[in-house]
Scaffold this active site. Structure first.
Site, short mmCIF file in Angstrom:
data_model
loop_
_atom_site.label_atom_id
_atom_site.label_comp_id
_atom_site.label_asym_id
_atom_site.label_seq_id
_atom_site.Cartn_x
_atom_site.Cartn_y
_atom_site.Cartn_z
N LYS A 60 34.99 103.44 33.67
CA LYS A 60 34.06 102.96 32.63
C LYS A 60 34.20 103.93 31.45
O LYS A 60 33.45 104.90 31.32
CB LYS A 60 32.63 102.92 33.18
CG LYS A 60 31.66 102.15 32.27
CD LYS A 60 30.37 101.88 33.00
CE LYS A 60 29.28 101.37 32.06
NZ LYS A 60 29.49 100.03 31.54
C1 LIG Z 1 33.04 95.41 31.16
C2 LIG Z 1 31.96 95.40 32.18
N1 LIG Z 1 32.11 94.68 33.29
C3 LIG Z 1 31.16 94.63 34.23
C4 LIG Z 1 29.97 95.32 34.09
C5 LIG Z 1 28.93 95.25 35.17
O1 LIG Z 1 28.89 96.46 35.87
P1 LIG Z 1 27.55 97.00 36.52
O2 LIG Z 1 27.02 95.90 37.38
O3 LIG Z 1 27.96 98.17 37.33
O4 LIG Z 1 26.64 97.33 35.43
C6 LIG Z 1 29.76 96.08 32.95
C7 LIG Z 1 28.52 96.82 32.76
O5 LIG Z 1 28.48 97.99 32.96
C8 LIG Z 1 30.78 96.13 31.97
O6 LIG Z 1 30.61 96.84 30.86
#
Ligand SMILES: Cc1ncc(COP(=O)(O)O)c(C=O)c1O
Length: 306
Positions: free
Chosen positions: A159
């Site tokens: 991330k």
């Molecule tokens: C690109 C992306 N995909 C998926 C998610 C969903 O991830 P999470 O459920 O861990 O927040 C996020 C959010 O953080 C994101 O930014």
């Protein structure tokens, strides 16, 4: 949406006033995007504020750091404790937490050299990401003309702030064309994810979601949905998904920390199912919000009291 200011931000083990959480313009992160972060929700429950899947988020942050060779000076436990303490210090009942690990001011050039690794954690009160009625009535989305990045270019499992340059293109294009959000395909033309959400579709009672190999972030809400579906005896298949499968699905929904579980009512102006939240999406929402709001027993140990 403006960020509502809170009193304190955590920086490298100390609480500092919100207005003093500043970085130098020549910090490595500004030119080269070297920042890794998390988005975490702390929910208001009858037993007090509780952070949703704190350990999994802290672990994903450390995984992102490992991928980018940016080891912070804090352990998983220290980061978890810092986040809980920050919510307490700011006296919030419910909030969004944003830990950030970045390369600060040091050497210049792409190689980070001696740039220090700084850790900040902020939190603030944040409502519903895709609008107030989105959770009930669903959102209108488009398939983006922008693809997600190809495998072995930017690591999708990290991330990293840099990934969100791609997300910005997807989201801005969607909004400018009158949609709430965009769905990006991967470089093979298969469904990947939203600009900040993972995606599920429902067909004939089975849930389908793209696998980690489809350039998605391994979402923690996605993992929670997989777990809840198992609890509810709903069959789930993780497989590559063709774009056209979206249009003929009975239900499609986004999931993510910000979007929680948000139904999608149309894609490229094609009505999905009955054009409103479907029954399986609703069942998953009832479980998800029941647990996060402390109304249903936390059978998986997802909530950490602050
Ligand atoms: C690109 C992306 N995909 C998926 C998610 C969903 O991830 P999470 O459920 O861990 O927040 C996020 C959010 O953080 C994101 O930014």
């Amino acid at each position: 949406m403006a960020v509502p200011k809170t009193e304190k931000i955590w920086h490298n083990g100390k609480f500092i006033p919100w207005d003093e959480a500043k970085i130098h313009i020549m910090s490595h992160v500004v030119s080269y995007g070297s920042s890794l972060f998390e988005g975490i929700r702390c929910y208001k429950t009858p037993a007090g504020p509780a952070v949703f899947r704190l350990k999994e988020h802290a672990q994903r942050l450390l995984n992102s750091c490992k991928i980018y060779r940016m080891e912070p000076a804090f352990s998983l436990e220290q980061l978890m404790d810092a986040m809980r303490e920050l919510v307490r210090v700011n006296g919030l009942e419910a909030c969004y937490l944003r830990p950030i690990v970045l390369r600060g001011l040091g050497d210049m050039g792409v190689h980070p050299g001696k740039c220090p690794i700084e850790v900040y954690i902020a939190c603030w009160e944040w409502g519903k990401y895709l609008g107030k009625d989105a959770l009930e009535n669903g959102v209108d989305v488009c398939v983006s003309s922008w693809n997600r990045f190809a495998p072995n270019t930017l690591p999708a499992m990290a991330k990293a702030a840099a990934n969100y340059m791609n997300s910005q293109l997807v989201r801005m294009e969607a909004v400018v064309n009158g949609y709430h959000e965009g769905i990006a395909l991967d470089v093979f033309g298969l469904v990947s994810e939203g600009s900040g959400e993972n995606l599920f579709l429902v067909k004939d009672g089975t849930l389908y979601t793209p696998p980690l190999g489809s350039s998605i972030l391994p979402g923690i809400t996605r993992d929670s949905v997989l777990c809840l579906a198992k609890d509810l005896d709903l069959p789930v298949v993780e497989q590559q998904i063709a774009r056209e499968a979206l249009y003929i699905a009975d239900e499609v929904f986004f999931c993510g920390t910000a979007a929680e579980i948000t139904p999608i009512r149309s894609i490229d102006r094609v009505t999905i199912g009955a054009g409103r939240r479907g029954p399986i999406t609703e069942r998953l929402q009832v479980e998800f919000f029941g647990i996060t709001e402390g109304e249903i027993p936390d059978r998986h140990g997802w909530l950490t009291p602050v």
